[in-house]
Design a protein around this motif. Sequence first.
Motif, PDB file in Angstrom:
ATOM      1  N   LEU A 181      -8.248  14.798-105.470  1.00 24.93           N
ATOM      2  CA  LEU A 181      -8.006  14.459-106.924  1.00 24.93           C
ATOM      3  C   LEU A 181      -6.954  15.490-107.521  1.00 24.93           C
ATOM      4  O   LEU A 181      -6.486  15.310-108.251  1.00 24.93           O
ATOM      5  CB  LEU A 181      -9.540  14.404-107.355  1.00 24.93           C
ATOM      6  N   ASN A 182      -7.215  16.735-107.015  1.00 20.34           N
ATOM      7  CA  ASN A 182      -6.185  17.927-107.429  1.00 20.34           C
ATOM      8  C   ASN A 182      -4.833  17.906-106.218  1.00 20.34           C
ATOM      9  O   ASN A 182      -4.192  18.841-106.568  1.00 20.34           O
ATOM     10  CB  ASN A 182      -6.950  19.118-107.085  1.00 20.34           C
ATOM     11  N   ASN A 183      -4.531  16.863-105.635  1.00 24.31           N
ATOM     12  CA  ASN A 183      -3.346  16.816-104.882  1.00 24.31           C
ATOM     13  C   ASN A 183      -3.239  18.075-104.069  1.00 24.31           C
ATOM     14  O   ASN A 183      -2.234  18.642-103.782  1.00 24.31           O
ATOM     15  CB  ASN A 183      -2.217  16.726-105.863  1.00 24.31           C
ATOM     16  N   ASN A 184      -4.461  18.536-103.503  1.00 24.83           N
ATOM     17  CA  ASN A 184      -4.447  19.971-102.516  1.00 24.83           C
ATOM     18  C   ASN A 184      -4.643  19.104-101.117  1.00 24.83           C
ATOM     19  O   ASN A 184      -5.581  18.660-100.863  1.00 24.83           O
ATOM     20  CB  ASN A 184      -5.430  20.665-102.967  1.00 24.83           C
ATOM     21  N   PHE A 185      -3.861  19.172-100.394  1.00 22.89           N
ATOM     22  CA  PHE A 185      -3.540  18.610 -98.865  1.00 22.89           C
ATOM     23  C   PHE A 185      -3.399  19.889 -97.811  1.00 22.89           C
ATOM     24  O   PHE A 185      -2.655  20.544 -98.217  1.00 22.89           O
ATOM     25  CB  PHE A 185      -2.869  17.587 -98.783  1.00 22.89           C
ATOM     26  N   SER A 186      -3.911  19.742 -96.653  1.00 22.87           N
ATOM     27  CA  SER A 186      -3.695  20.576 -95.527  1.00 22.87           C
ATOM     28  C   SER A 186      -2.523  20.228 -94.879  1.00 22.87           C
ATOM     29  O   SER A 186      -2.098  19.032 -94.759  1.00 22.87           O
ATOM     30  CB  SER A 186      -4.894  20.605 -94.689  1.00 22.87           C
ATOM     31  N   ASP A 187      -1.729  21.266 -94.301  1.00 21.07           N
ATOM     32  CA  ASP A 187      -0.665  21.086 -93.351  1.00 21.07           C
ATOM     33  C   ASP A 187      -1.349  20.649 -92.069  1.00 21.07           C
ATOM     34  O   ASP A 187      -2.222  20.980 -91.581  1.00 21.07           O
ATOM     35  CB  ASP A 187       0.015  22.534 -93.275  1.00 21.07           C
ATOM     36  N   LEU A 188      -0.327  19.933 -91.331  1.00 20.53           N
ATOM     37  CA  LEU A 188      -0.911  19.362 -90.279  1.00 20.53           C
ATOM     38  C   LEU A 188      -0.884  20.366 -89.025  1.00 20.53           C
ATOM     39  O   LEU A 188      -1.398  20.244 -87.933  1.00 20.53           O
ATOM     40  CB  LEU A 188       0.184  18.133 -89.832  1.00 20.53           C
ATOM     41  N   ASN A 189       0.005  21.484 -89.290  1.00 16.23           N
ATOM     42  CA  ASN A 189      -0.288  22.618 -88.501  1.00 16.23           C
ATOM     43  C   ASN A 189      -1.293  23.529 -88.697  1.00 16.23           C
ATOM     44  O   ASN A 189      -1.377  24.674 -87.964  1.00 16.23           O
ATOM     45  CB  ASN A 189       1.198  23.574 -88.604  1.00 16.23           C
ATOM     46  N   SER A 190      -1.991  23.098 -89.503  1.00 11.79           N
ATOM     47  CA  SER A 190      -3.196  24.252 -89.970  1.00 11.79           C
ATOM     48  C   SER A 190      -4.193  24.173 -88.782  1.00 11.79           C
ATOM     49  O   SER A 190      -4.279  22.992 -87.943  1.00 11.79           O
ATOM     50  CB  SER A 190      -4.071  23.729 -91.143  1.00 11.79           C
ATOM     51  N   ASP A 191      -4.747  25.155 -88.640  1.00  9.73           N
ATOM     52  CA  ASP A 191      -5.958  25.401 -87.555  1.00  9.73           C
ATOM     53  C   ASP A 191      -7.335  25.577 -88.025  1.00  9.73           C
ATOM     54  O   ASP A 191      -7.489  25.853 -89.219  1.00  9.73           O
ATOM     55  CB  ASP A 191      -5.350  26.559 -86.527  1.00  9.73           C
ATOM     56  N   ILE A 192      -8.154  25.684 -87.072  1.00 12.34           N
ATOM     57  CA  ILE A 192      -9.517  25.854 -87.276  1.00 12.34           C
ATOM     58  C   ILE A 192      -9.605  27.297 -87.252  1.00 12.34           C
ATOM     59  O   ILE A 192      -9.071  28.023 -87.075  1.00 12.34           O
ATOM     60  CB  ILE A 192     -10.701  25.320 -86.109  1.00 12.34           C
ATOM     61  N   ASP A 193     -10.750  27.795 -87.950  1.00 16.25           N
ATOM     62  CA  ASP A 193     -11.063  29.318 -88.215  1.00 16.25           C
ATOM     63  C   ASP A 193     -12.644  29.365 -87.914  1.00 16.25           C
ATOM     64  O   ASP A 193     -13.416  28.841 -88.853  1.00 16.25           O
ATOM     65  CB  ASP A 193     -10.583  29.794 -89.441  1.00 16.25           C
ATOM     66  N   PRO A 194     -13.361  29.654 -86.830  1.00 16.11           N
ATOM     67  CA  PRO A 194     -14.490  29.641 -86.624  1.00 16.11           C
ATOM     68  C   PRO A 194     -15.259  30.749 -87.562  1.00 16.11           C
ATOM     69  O   PRO A 194     -16.475  30.578 -87.819  1.00 16.11           O
ATOM     70  CB  PRO A 194     -14.678  30.353 -85.163  1.00 16.11           C
ATOM     71  N   ASN A 195     -14.605  31.690 -88.013  1.00 15.56           N
ATOM     72  CA  ASN A 195     -15.213  32.622 -89.075  1.00 15.56           C
ATOM     73  C   ASN A 195     -14.623  32.193 -90.249  1.00 15.56           C
ATOM     74  O   ASN A 195     -14.735  33.356 -91.263  1.00 15.56           O
ATOM     75  CB  ASN A 195     -15.066  34.140 -88.787  1.00 15.56           C
ATOM     76  N   LEU A 196     -14.242  31.325 -90.718  1.00 12.81           N
ATOM     77  CA  LEU A 196     -13.558  30.937 -92.076  1.00 12.81           C
ATOM     78  C   LEU A 196     -14.612  31.451 -93.171  1.00 12.81           C
ATOM     79  O   LEU A 196     -15.414  30.656 -93.460  1.00 12.81           O
ATOM     80  CB  LEU A 196     -13.298  29.540 -92.142  1.00 12.81           C
ATOM     81  N   PRO A 197     -13.922  32.262 -93.998  1.00 14.86           N
ATOM     82  CA  PRO A 197     -14.795  32.615 -95.271  1.00 14.86           C
ATOM     83  C   PRO A 197     -14.516  31.631 -96.402  1.00 14.86           C
ATOM     84  O   PRO A 197     -13.602  30.910 -96.542  1.00 14.86           O
ATOM     85  CB  PRO A 197     -14.242  34.014 -95.670  1.00 14.86           C
ATOM     86  N   LEU A 198     -15.451  31.531 -97.372  1.00 13.71           N
ATOM     87  CA  LEU A 198     -15.131  30.691 -98.598  1.00 13.71           C
ATOM     88  C   LEU A 198     -13.959  30.679 -99.175  1.00 13.71           C
ATOM     89  O   LEU A 198     -13.489  29.821-100.033  1.00 13.71           O
ATOM     90  CB  LEU A 198     -16.265  30.590 -99.223  1.00 13.71           C
TER      91      LEU A 198
END
Length: 367
Positions: free
Chosen positions: A343-360
């Motif tokens: 709804l906010n037109n915020n999309f992830s890049d297809l090159n984005s990766d996972i992050d096991p320690n991803l902070p909020l």
Amino acid sequence: MALEGTHESEKLVSASQMNKEATILAIESSCDETAVAVIRGNAQRADVLSSEILSQIQIHREHGGVVPELASRNHITALQPLIQQALDAAAVSMSDIDAFSATAGPGLASSLLIGHTAAKAMAVATKKPFIGVNHMEGHLLSPFIERDQGIEENLALVVSGGHTMLLHTKAFGQYELLGKSTDDAAGEAFDKVAKMLGLPYPGGPEIEKTAVNGDPSAFQFPRSMMQAGMLDFSFSGLKTAVLYTISELNPDTGTAQPQQLPDLCASFQQAVIDVLVKKSVMAAKSVNAKHITMSGGVSCNGALRAAMQQACDNNQLTLSYCSPALSTDNAAMIAYVGLHHFLNNNFSDLNSDIDPNLPLNTLILRN
């Protein structure tokens, strides 16, 4: 610690977007649950059209905890049929999906990769947006799924196997971290104490079940970091106190006897509840929040829900939590966050990766 501007390009939903509707398919594979969900909604309300979860508890129970390699292997086997099952249950086709979401972190790297890669592949195949979602944001906002008011300001207690946090949620993407666990999360303490007592994995439900017939005042276990204004948590000392108590009660064997389990479980559970409830109310008052939400697997605990409700009633606060199916790891909460990004037109890049320690506060999306 302020987490405002959680997403670099976050924008509040404008009046023109309030009635914009979208259908989101999401995958959650951060640990040992394979989950796929489809939701449809707008900024005010999202309906869960399907939420399919394949549990691996029986697979990991014999090991006393999650084995990452086994978890990822079973995600691979389960995911494709589960996606089709979710589509069929929702009565939609792949072409009806407006965007695909998946958990980007935190979690087990080998598990995260399965769902994250699958969602990106579906996005590429259908030429639809891909949205990576923070697992903790999913828990944080899950009490607002299928409510008509949209996301409201609240003091949130997120309490699960891996996290115990207090956050002031001001609006979507605007969060302030007020307190967190400095050692074991509450759910982790439940699992470790259950293991000490010889109860099966996962420990939280087993302790709750055993505690029903116990006396919560039988043992005076510590309530750590309860000073006024202190909103962080520590459950390591409580866990150690249980271990010492077992040894004192049974010096010859060092293991708890069956007749001791109800009182030990009830006393341990009450100690955790007292800390969670008192700090939640304290935090709500500190930011003048009138609404407390609870989410995460530990929030399913019936004694915790009853104690929090009583505390909220005593302090003229509103309490919200979701059904048990939406409290533990599930894909509906990931789809819900994905919907708001869409709804906010915020999309992830297809090159984005996972992050096991991803902070909020570091999940960056693009317009």
